[in-house]
Design an enzyme around this catalytic site. Structure first.
Site, short mmCIF file in Angstrom:
data_model
loop_
_atom_site.label_atom_id
_atom_site.label_comp_id
_atom_site.label_asym_id
_atom_site.label_seq_id
_atom_site.Cartn_x
_atom_site.Cartn_y
_atom_site.Cartn_z
N ASP A 174 23.19 39.95 -18.97
CA ASP A 174 22.63 41.29 -19.09
C ASP A 174 22.40 41.64 -20.56
OD1 ASP A 174 21.67 43.67 -18.20
OD2 ASP A 174 23.59 44.46 -17.49
N HIS A 229 14.34 37.82 -23.53
CA HIS A 229 14.55 36.79 -22.52
C HIS A 229 14.39 35.39 -23.12
CE1 HIS A 229 14.85 39.71 -19.33
NE2 HIS A 229 13.65 40.21 -19.60
N LEU A 283 28.70 18.49 -14.55
CA LEU A 283 28.57 19.94 -14.38
C LEU A 283 27.46 20.22 -13.39
CD1 LEU A 283 29.10 22.95 -15.33
CD2 LEU A 283 27.26 22.57 -17.00
#
Length: 235
Positions: free
Chosen positions: A11, A28, A122
């Site tokens: 956020d 972004h 991962l």
């Protein structure tokens, strides 16, 4: 103690850009660097699952120019990180409602998921066009369909429990998050993994997502390690 699964609500991209006097999409783009840094950190620390809330179902109500920019950024990021996934043995997955996603983006998601499906170090999970309520509703629909089929076949003992319902969620096969991190000072779930976060530890930071890098991730892990997880029991 290293959490098995860390999830992050990323956020603050728009606010960070505004502070720099830039358009929201600039935030972004810089936030994508934080994604790369957090993936590297997760590999270094031995975290097995890292999920990132990239785009919510509610985000479709944003201005079309921002949505189109985000979809392009997502496409470029996925294609641009293929070599990183290979080198670091990262499995790539995308979870969410695909019905509104561009066909080209879906095709590239499927391609990269296929390329990385055997990677083990991962699992990076991008939650895209996702909401917790959507996830629960689609799981309930699948369960109802299986109940109807079971009854037709004479099986009336198709009983629902937590484990069975979890198997219908879009996150089936992924352990529930141990730690949820939310950046930018907001302190709410925002319709995210409502079922899966029943006993997740929450960590909130004022740091905006484009500024969240390895040092901030380490602080979150240290906070997590100071928690006592009782799961409603007495120790």
């Amino acid at each position: 103690m290293i959490p098995v699964h860390v999830t992050i609500i990323m956020d603050g991209n728009g606010r960070w850009a505004q502070q720099q006097g830039k358009e929201r999409l600039f935030g972004h783009n810089v936030g994508a660097e934080s994604v790369r840094a957090c993936c590297e950190f997760a590999v270094e620390k031995g975290i097995k699952f890292l999920s990132l809330f990239a785009f919510s179902e509610e985000n479709w109500d944003r201005p079309m120019s921002e949505i189109e920019g985000l979809m392009t950024l997502m496409l470029d990021s996925i294609l641009g990180e293929r070599e990183t996934f290979r080198k670091n043995n990262i499995r790539f997955r995308v979870i969410g409602d695909r019905s509104k996603l561009p066909e080209k983006l879906i095709a590239n998601i499927d391609e990269v998921q296929k390329e990385t499906e055997d990677n083990k170090v991962l699992t990076l999970i991008i939650m895209l066009s996702y909401s917790g309520k959507w996830d629960i509703i689609q799981a309930a629909k699948k369960y109802a369909a299986d109940v109807i089929l079971a009854n037709k076949n004479g099986n009336e003992n198709f009983k629902l429990d937590n484990d069975l319902f979890s198997s219908y969620l879009s996150t089936c096969g992924i352990p529930d998050p141990d730690l949820l991190i939310r950046t930018s000072g907001e302190q709410r779930l925002s319709n995210y993994m409502l079922w899966q976060c029943a006993y997740t530890e929450f960590y909130y930071t004022e740091v905006l997502w484009p500024d969240f890098r390895k040092n901030e991730f380490q602080i979150a892990l240290e906070c997590f390690n100071n928690r006592e997880r009782r799961y409603g029991k007495i120790k």
